[in-house]
Design an enzyme around this catalytic site. Structure first.
Site, mmCIF file in Angstrom:
data_model
loop_
_atom_site.group_PDB
_atom_site.id
_atom_site.type_symbol
_atom_site.label_atom_id
_atom_site.label_comp_id
_atom_site.label_asym_id
_atom_site.label_seq_id
_atom_site.Cartn_x
_atom_site.Cartn_y
_atom_site.Cartn_z
ATOM 1 N N LYS A 220 2.966 9.459 -18.479
ATOM 2 C CA LYS A 220 4.193 9.310 -19.258
ATOM 3 C C LYS A 220 5.282 10.277 -18.805
ATOM 4 C CE LYS A 220 2.818 5.921 -21.879
ATOM 5 N NZ LYS A 220 3.448 4.594 -21.756
ATOM 6 N N TYR B 290 -3.007 10.724 -19.436
ATOM 7 C CA TYR B 290 -1.965 10.010 -20.188
ATOM 8 C C TYR B 290 -0.641 10.770 -20.125
ATOM 9 C CZ TYR B 290 0.228 7.496 -24.083
ATOM 10 O OH TYR B 290 1.085 6.754 -24.863
#
Length: 260
Positions: free
Chosen positions: A174, A170
């Site tokens: 990002k 994740y």
């Protein structure tokens, strides 16, 4: 896959600072995405949003927007599949003639310590959170360049800035989104296009609500403002950037002071 479209018929005229603008929001059926879609529509934009699974939630957002006088429809799309994305955005342009605002919000988590993370868990997060942004943006960028106007707003995360235990996939997705934002901003500034990222902290969403109370309380204790953020506060930042003309290539932190 055939794209399922949810909409209501309305002939009401819209008003607001975004009147005449067409916006696309990915992952708009719940949480931050639904708040963004509703606020853009409330301010006059014609809004198309994508969702992947939940017909009921998507239908509820459509109904709420159009009961409030806005114009919208929802398309069931896997944003990590470029053919589905292209079909969806071609339909938006067919209906409305253009796309002015693109909000890349769709995202997932598959949290696990890296030593136990499977390649499937890695790839799934990268595909949905990062590769989808290539898919959507490549589908609209030439049209935005031609019309000399575009607002591309990418929803990042504090985790992409500071890291997160058990979130290497994740965090990488990002962090990559921020690099994408800055590079594309440089390439398109001369064309009347702005590209920015909003990096939320911990926001009151279904995902955060599923955390154990002890972890949730520990997070709140570290936030200088001593509370979680609200989805409407992220939507307000999107609305601000949608109307701004001289801000590009920026990370806008909406995190209560947790990361500065």
């Amino acid at each position: 896959m055939a794209i399922n479209i949810i909409e209501k018929q309305t002939t009401e005229e819209t008003f607001g600072p975004l009147k005449g603008k067409v916006a696309v929001v990915t992952g708009g059926s719940r949480g931050i995405g639904s708040a963004i879609a509703k606020l853009l529509a409330k301010n006059g934009a014609q809004v198309a949003f994508t969702y992947q699974f939940d017909d009921t939630s998507a239908g509820n957002v459509v109904t709420e927007i159009e009961n409030d006088g806005g114009l919208t429809y929802a398309s069931q799309v896997n944003v990590s599949e470029i053919k589905e994305v292209n079909s969806c955005l071609e339909e938006v342009i067919k209906r409305y003639g253009k796309i002015d605002i693109l909000v890349n919000n769709a995202g997932i988590t598959r949290d696990r310590s890296f030593r136990n993370m499977s390649q499937e868990e890695w790839n799934e997060v990268i595909n949905v959170n990062l590769n989808s942004v290539f898919n959507t943006t490549s589908a609209v960028i030439n049209q935005m360049i031609t019309q000399k106007f575009g607002r591309i707003i990418n929803i990042g995360s504090i985790i992409g800035q500071s890291g997160g235990f058990g979130q290497t996939n994740y965090a990488a997705s990002k962090a990559g989104l921020v690099g994408f934002t800055k590079s594309l901003a440089l390439e398109t500034a001369k064309n009347g296009i702005t590209v920015n990222a909003i990096c939320p902290g911990f926001i009151e969403t279904e995902m955060v609500a599923e955390m154990p109370d002890a972890i949730r309380d520990s997070i709140i204790s570290k936030v200088p403002m001593k509370r979680l953020g609200h989805v409407d506060e992220i939507a307000e930042a999107v609305l601000f950037l949608a109307q701004s003309n001289y801000i590009t290539g920026q990370e806008i932190n909406v995190n209560g002071g947790l990361y500065m």
